[in-house]
Design a protein around this motif. Structure first.
Motif, PDB file in Angstrom:
ATOM      1  N   GLU A 276       9.394 -14.151 -73.152  1.00 25.02           N
ATOM      2  CA  GLU A 276       9.473 -14.492 -71.724  1.00 25.02           C
ATOM      3  C   GLU A 276      10.793 -14.000 -71.131  1.00 25.02           C
ATOM      4  N   ILE A 277      10.695 -13.008 -70.256  1.00 22.31           N
ATOM      5  CA  ILE A 277      11.873 -12.493 -69.567  1.00 22.31           C
ATOM      6  C   ILE A 277      12.278 -13.495 -68.483  1.00 22.31           C
ATOM      7  N   ARG A 278      13.550 -13.881 -68.435  1.00 21.86           N
ATOM      8  CA  ARG A 278      14.060 -14.801 -67.422  1.00 21.86           C
ATOM      9  C   ARG A 278      15.580 -14.714 -67.382  1.00 21.86           C
TER      10      ARG A 278
ATOM     11  N   PRO B  64       6.251 -12.850 -69.697  1.00 20.83           N
ATOM     12  CA  PRO B  64       6.279 -11.862 -70.798  1.00 20.83           C
ATOM     13  C   PRO B  64       5.801 -10.485 -70.363  1.00 20.83           C
ATOM     14  N   PHE B  65       6.351  -9.957 -69.269  1.00 19.44           N
ATOM     15  CA  PHE B  65       5.751  -8.736 -68.702  1.00 19.44           C
ATOM     16  C   PHE B  65       6.056  -7.471 -69.505  1.00 19.44           C
TER      17      PHE B  65
ATOM     18  N   THR C 153       9.841 -23.682 -59.080  1.00 17.56           N
ATOM     19  CA  THR C 153       8.757 -23.350 -58.151  1.00 17.56           C
ATOM     20  C   THR C 153       8.538 -24.456 -57.130  1.00 17.56           C
ATOM     21  N   GLY C 154       8.523 -24.059 -55.840  1.00 12.29           N
ATOM     22  CA  GLY C 154       8.219 -24.992 -54.768  1.00 12.29           C
ATOM     23  C   GLY C 154       9.364 -25.879 -54.337  1.00 12.29           C
ATOM     24  N   LYS C 155      10.535 -25.706 -54.920  1.00 13.84           N
ATOM     25  CA  LYS C 155      11.684 -26.537 -54.561  1.00 13.84           C
ATOM     26  C   LYS C 155      12.434 -25.932 -53.370  1.00 13.84           C
TER      27      LYS C 155
ATOM     28  N   SER D 191       9.267 -14.123 -63.465  1.00 20.22           N
ATOM     29  CA  SER D 191      10.352 -13.995 -64.440  1.00 20.22           C
ATOM     30  C   SER D 191      11.632 -14.671 -63.962  1.00 20.22           C
ATOM     31  N   LEU D 192      11.690 -15.063 -62.697  1.00 24.13           N
ATOM     32  CA  LEU D 192      12.861 -15.763 -62.171  1.00 24.13           C
ATOM     33  C   LEU D 192      12.742 -17.271 -62.288  1.00 24.13           C
ATOM     34  N   THR D 193      11.613 -17.752 -62.769  1.00 21.55           N
ATOM     35  CA  THR D 193      11.374 -19.191 -62.854  1.00 21.55           C
ATOM     36  C   THR D 193      11.765 -19.742 -64.228  1.00 21.55           C
TER      37      THR D 193
END
Length: 261
Positions: free
Chosen positions: A204-206, A190-191, A215-217, A183-185
C-alpha cells in the motif's frame, strides 16, 4: 469521498487534454467529464459505491464479479508479508495495471464498435460524474456537445470515431487519479501491483502518517475539495488567460494617472 475523486479526475482531464490532442474548449470539457466519471470506477469493487449502484442490479452484478476476480488474483499473487484480507476492495481495480488495461480495452472496443461504442463510454462517464458532482456538469457537457455538433465538420460519425483515439486515455487517467487519491489516505493504495516491495506484492503506497488524509473529514471537505474546485475552473481552456488579463486591468493604473505621477 466520491465527489473528491470525480473533481480531481476533472482537473486531471483538463490538464492532460492538450497532451492527448484535445485542443478545443468543448472537446476538453467532454474529455474532462469522462475522466471525472471514470475516476469513480475503481470503487466498483465495493457494493455500496456509486459506480456499483449506478444501473441497479446490472452494475451490482458487475461489482460482484469484480470482487470475486480481485479476491482470486489476490489469493494467487499475495507475497509473504501481504495482509490476511479478502483482497476485494482496494485491490485489483486500484492498480496502475487495471487503469492501463481498461484504457486499452476502451480504445480497442471503441475502434471496433464504432460511434455507438464511443457514445456508450461517453454516457457512462457522464452519468458517473454527474452523480458525484451535480447537474451543473450535465449543463456544461450538454453545452459542449451542442457546440461540437454545430462546429464540427459535416461527417460527425467520423468525428465520433476519431474520439476513440483519446477516450482510452481519459478512462486510464481517471482510474489512475482515483488510485493516487486513495494513496493519500490512511489505508493507502497498492497501485504498483505486481511490483514486489518489502515482501509485499500488494504494497500500500501512502505518505508518512502525519500527511495521510482521513476520508470525509475537515481537511478533505474544507480544504482539499474547495482548492480543487478553484483549480478545476482555472484549468478550463481560456479561463486562466482571462483571469490574468482581468487582474492586470484591475491593478494596473491608467496611463494618464501614471504620467501624472
Amino acid at each position: 469521498m466520491g465527489r473528491t475523486h470525480a473533481l480531481t479526475g476533472w482537473c486531471a482531464g483538463l490538464a492532460v487534454a492538450p497532451a492527448a490532442g484535445v485542443g478545443t474548449v468543448h472537446q476538453a470539457v467532454i474529455f474532462a467529464a469522462t475522466t471525472a466519471g471514470f475516476a469513480l470506477l475503481p470503487d466498483l469493487d465495493h457494493p455500496g459505491a456509486s459506480a456499483s449502484r449506478l444501473f441497479g442490479w446490472l452494475t451490482g452484478a458487475l461489482s460482484w464479479v469484480l470482487r470475486r476476480i480481485s479476491a482470486a488474483v489476490y489469493a494467487l499473487t499475495k507475497g509473504p508479508r501481504d495482509e490476511k484480507v479478502t483482497g476485494t476492495h482496494r485491490h485489483l481495480s486500484h492498480t496502475l495495471l487495471f487503469a492501463v488495461g481498461l484504457g486499452a480495452a476502451t480504445s480497442a472496443g471503441c475502434a471496433a464498435g464504432g460511434p455507438w461504442a464511443v457514445l456508450g463510454v461517453l454516457l457512462l462517464g457522464l452519468l458517473l460524474a454527474v452523480g458525484a458532482l451535480g447537474d451543473w456538469l450535465l449543463l456544461a457537457y450538454g453545452g459542449a456537445a451542442i457546440w461540437w455538433y454545430f462546429t464540427a465538420p459535416d461527417d460527425r460519425v467520423a468525428q465520433l470515431a476519431d474520439i476513440s483515439g483519446w477516450l482510452g486515455v481519459a478512462v486510464a487517467v481517471g482510474c489512475f487519479v482515483h488510485c493516487l487519491g486513495d494513496s493519500l489516505t490512511e489505508s493507502g493504495c497498492p497501485f504498483l501491483f505486481p511490483l514486489p516491495i518489502a515482501g509485499e506484492t500488494w504494497y500500500e503506497i501512502r505518505p508518512p502518517k502525519p500527511l495521510r488524509l482521513h476520508t470525509g473529514k475537515k481537511v478533505e471537505t474544507r480544504l482539499v475539495f474547495p482548492v480543487f474546485v478553484l483549480v478545476g475552473i482555472l484549468l478550463v481552456p481560456g479561463v486562466w488567460n482571462w483571469a490574468v488579463t482581468t487582474g492586470e486591468r484591475l491593478f494596473t493604473p491608467p496611463a494618464s494617472q501614471t504620467a501624472t505621477q
